[in-house]
Design a protein around this motif. Structure first.
Motif, PDB file in Angstrom:
ATOM      1  N   TRP A   8      25.395  41.514  45.202  1.00 26.42           N
ATOM      2  CA  TRP A   8      26.813  41.230  45.379  1.00 26.42           C
ATOM      3  C   TRP A   8      27.684  42.412  44.976  1.00 26.42           C
ATOM      4  O   TRP A   8      27.248  43.316  44.279  1.00 26.42           O
ATOM      5  N   GLN A  10      31.891  43.083  43.597  1.00 27.16           N
ATOM      6  CA  GLN A  10      33.103  42.434  43.111  1.00 27.16           C
ATOM      7  C   GLN A  10      34.269  42.914  43.962  1.00 27.16           C
ATOM      8  O   GLN A  10      34.512  44.115  44.092  1.00 27.16           O
ATOM      9  N   GLY A  14      38.454  39.705  42.518  1.00 26.45           N
ATOM     10  CA  GLY A  14      37.486  39.198  41.557  1.00 26.45           C
ATOM     11  C   GLY A  14      36.433  38.273  42.131  1.00 26.45           C
ATOM     12  O   GLY A  14      35.689  37.633  41.375  1.00 26.45           O
ATOM     13  N   CYS A  16      32.926  37.275  43.675  1.00 25.92           N
ATOM     14  CA  CYS A  16      31.536  37.741  43.695  1.00 25.92           C
ATOM     15  C   CYS A  16      31.046  37.581  45.131  1.00 25.92           C
ATOM     16  O   CYS A  16      30.696  36.486  45.555  1.00 25.92           O
TER      17      CYS A  16
END
Length: 202
Positions: A8, A10, A14, A16
């Protein structure tokens, strides 16, 4: 145990986000606007900074109104994948794999924003028109002829800052949705994306 595919990143807001396992609820217009406003076209080889976000706004304004949202979001996958130069995308195995991932992600983008695949022909046409306009206004003299036969736009491009590109991208998005020119989008989805826009920092 993680059930998602791959790893993943960011996002700016914010989230994921799993590029290999994208989900519609994790795709946010503000993340797209911010990331594309900081990515330079032509792998950075233009004479000055010119963002993918600005390119997208210009395509959106050039296409027929019914295709305006597609025009704005036609490069949305690059917010999560960045882009590959055309020689890599077209002529190597990396490009083939990238295109598969890009297509899968764009399908999620289309679902998220109520767009119908495939990308409209007008968007592809004006993407090329902008390419030729950008070549004329932003690049040094060509060492060889470029692909593409479209005539450039008459008005010369004066590139925006990344901050202006992000702001205008978000304003264009709100304009398209509020005016109802994005095509058949459910009322609930319209309300959801407008709330997301209104919550985005000015």
């Amino acid at each position: 145990m993680n059930s998602r595919k791959g790893d993943w990143i960011q996002t700016f807001s914010g989230v994921c986000f799993y590029p290999l396992d994208a989900r519609t609820e994790e795709i946010r217009i503000g993340d797209i606007a911010h990331a594309l406003s900081l990515q330079c076209r032509f792998a950075g080889h233009c004479r000055c900074f010119y963002s993918v976000a600005e390119h997208s706004v210009r395509v959106s304004c050039a296409v027929p109104p019914a295709d305006a949202l597609w025009g704005l979001l036609h490069d949305a996958a690059e917010a999560y994948l960045v882009d590959l130069p055309r020689p890599l995308k077209r002529f190597c195995e990396m490009g083939r794999l990238y295109s598969e991932i890009e297509d899968a992600l764009m399908a999620q983008v289309a679902e998220r924003f109520g767009l119908n695949l495939p990308v409209p022909p007008s968007v592809k046409h004006f993407d090329t028109v902008l390419l030729m306009t950008e070549k004329r206004d932003l690049m040094c003299a060509e060492p060889k002829p470029w692909e593409g036969t479209a005539e450039p736009l008459p008005k010369k491009i004066k590139p925006w800052s990344s901050m202006k590109a992000e702001r205008v991208f978000m304003e264009r998005y709100a304009e398209v949705v509020l005016m109802g020119i994005a095509g058949e989008v459910a009322i609930a989805r319209k309300m959801g994306i407008l709330i997301e826009y209104m919550e985005w920092p000015a």
